[in-house]
Design an enzyme around this catalytic site. Structure first.
Site, PDB file in Angstrom:
ATOM      1  N   HIS A 102     -43.370 -21.974  73.536  1.00 26.50           N
ATOM      2  CA  HIS A 102     -42.880 -20.631  73.334  1.00 26.50           C
ATOM      3  C   HIS A 102     -41.273 -20.671  73.147  1.00 26.50           C
ATOM      4  O   HIS A 102     -40.641 -21.765  73.831  1.00 26.50           O
ATOM      5  CB  HIS A 102     -43.195 -19.870  74.386  1.00 26.50           C
ATOM      6  N   ASN A 134     -44.726 -19.481  68.963  1.00 22.81           N
ATOM      7  CA  ASN A 134     -44.846 -18.072  69.702  1.00 22.81           C
ATOM      8  C   ASN A 134     -43.232 -17.503  70.076  1.00 22.81           C
ATOM      9  O   ASN A 134     -42.435 -18.394  70.592  1.00 22.81           O
ATOM     10  CB  ASN A 134     -45.684 -18.246  71.132  1.00 22.81           C
ATOM     11  N   ASN A 188     -59.010 -20.400  69.070  1.00 18.99           N
ATOM     12  CA  ASN A 188     -58.303 -19.310  68.349  1.00 18.99           C
ATOM     13  C   ASN A 188     -59.163 -18.492  67.227  1.00 18.99           C
ATOM     14  O   ASN A 188     -60.178 -19.135  66.953  1.00 18.99           O
ATOM     15  CB  ASN A 188     -57.041 -19.827  67.634  1.00 18.99           C
ATOM     16  N   ASN A 201     -48.352 -25.065  74.958  1.00  8.67           N
ATOM     17  CA  ASN A 201     -48.452 -24.180  73.665  1.00  8.67           C
ATOM     18  C   ASN A 201     -46.962 -23.757  73.595  1.00  8.67           C
ATOM     19  O   ASN A 201     -46.795 -22.788  74.673  1.00  8.67           O
ATOM     20  CB  ASN A 201     -49.429 -22.981  74.130  1.00  8.67           C
ATOM     21  N   CYS A 216     -53.786 -21.350  78.152  1.00 10.21           N
ATOM     22  CA  CYS A 216     -53.444 -19.853  78.180  1.00 10.21           C
ATOM     23  C   CYS A 216     -53.413 -19.417  79.603  1.00 10.21           C
ATOM     24  O   CYS A 216     -54.571 -19.512  80.071  1.00 10.21           O
ATOM     25  CB  CYS A 216     -54.194 -19.138  77.168  1.00 10.21           C
ATOM     26  N   GLY A 217     -52.614 -18.959  80.251  1.00 13.82           N
ATOM     27  CA  GLY A 217     -52.574 -18.796  81.585  1.00 13.82           C
ATOM     28  C   GLY A 217     -53.404 -17.329  81.834  1.00 13.82           C
ATOM     29  O   GLY A 217     -54.079 -17.742  82.894  1.00 13.82           O
TER      30      GLY A 217
END
Length: 285
Positions: free
Chosen positions: A164, A196, A64, A162, A73-74
């Site tokens: 969401h 997120n 990050n 991650n 992350c896709g």
């Protein structure tokens, strides 16, 4: 010492990609902060290292802008496929990529020697609240009413490493994303860690519009995992089918949640923004 990097975008996420196979890197958090501060501009997402792997074809390490290491992350994953093929690190069009979030599968579409489309199999979504940092006694946090400022939203929490949360709205165009996104991000009574936020408008059973608020970053032009999260939440609450086009500011992604496999497929292009060299002598020594 100069280091060559490639800036790539995959419909919503911009990352700096660095070949970490053919050069030795150190002090990675500081390097990630330096690259992000000097060479990204507003809305960028971090640094991705292409590394050797004993388990797959390559290993992806993602950092990050603040220097912390992320899991997966896709969109970043899809750009890895384009990077390794277009930079001649592989001639394969089906790849296994090792990430902190698990082993990921890629299928590349090649046109005139360059990758033009990438399908990423990002595996099965996690719904268990034992694995997702949500302060609740529920086993799954699906379509839960949550009061945020002056509104009550219905929220679902999904993760591939991650987390969401998806919030259902009537119109993403008319929503004050900053107002509600910032508030939800810091609702520590519900989310012990920053989260997120994907705001999702279900236009039809095969078309969704989203806007994405990223923890610590703000609104982004898109997020592949956010798109995938919206589809999972939509299927669970019977708002959409398993194969859906998701519209985000950065462009549309085709998302399919396989009924037989349980895996999530994310399909869309990636493109190189620019390539350059930077002096990192003070960081790498």
């Amino acid at each position: 010492m100069k280091m060559r990097f490639t800036k790539m975008q995959a419909y919503g996420n911009d990352y700096v990609y660095i070949d970490a196979i053919h050069q030795k890197l150190c002090n990675l958090p500081e390097l990630a902060r330096f690259v992000s501060d000097r060479h990204f501009a507003v809305g960028s997402d971090g640094m991705v290292l292409i590394c050797a792997s004993e388990k797959g074809d390559f290993r992806m390490r993602m950092f990050n802008p603040d220097g912390s290491e992320g899991e997966m992350c896709g969109n970043a994953l899809r750009s890895v496929g384009k990077y390794v093929y277009d930079h001649r690190l592989t001639a394969k069009t089906e790849l296994v990529i090792e990430t902190l979030g698990g082993m990921q599968q890629l299928k590349l579409t090649v046109t005139d020697g360059s990758v033009t489309n990438i399908q990423a199999d990002i595996g099965e979504p996690v719904l268990s609240t034992a694995a997702i940092p949500v302060c609740t006694e529920l086993e799954q946090f699906v379509e839960q009413p949550v009061r945020v400022l002056d509104k009550t939203f219905y929220m679902t929490a999904v993760s591939w490493g991650n987390p969401h949360c998806v919030m259902y709205v009537d119109s993403v165009a008319e929503l004050d994303v900053e107002k509600y996104g910032k508030e939800i991000e810091h609702m520590v009574e519900l989310f012990p860690n920053k989260t997120n936020v994907t705001f999702a408008e279900f236009v039809s059973r095969d078309y969704i519009k989203i806007r994405e608020w990223e923890r610590g970053t703000g609104e982004t032009i898109g997020c592949g995992t956010g798109c995938a999260t919206a589809v999972v939440a939509g299927v669970l609450t019977d708002r959409c089918d398993r194969k859906v086009t998701v519209e985000q500011i950065g462009g549309n992604l085709l998302i399919e949640w396989g009924e037989q496999t349980g895996h999530l497929l994310m399909t869309g292009p990636s493109h190189t923004v620019f390539e350059a060299e930077i002096d990192v002598s003070h960081i790498l020594g």
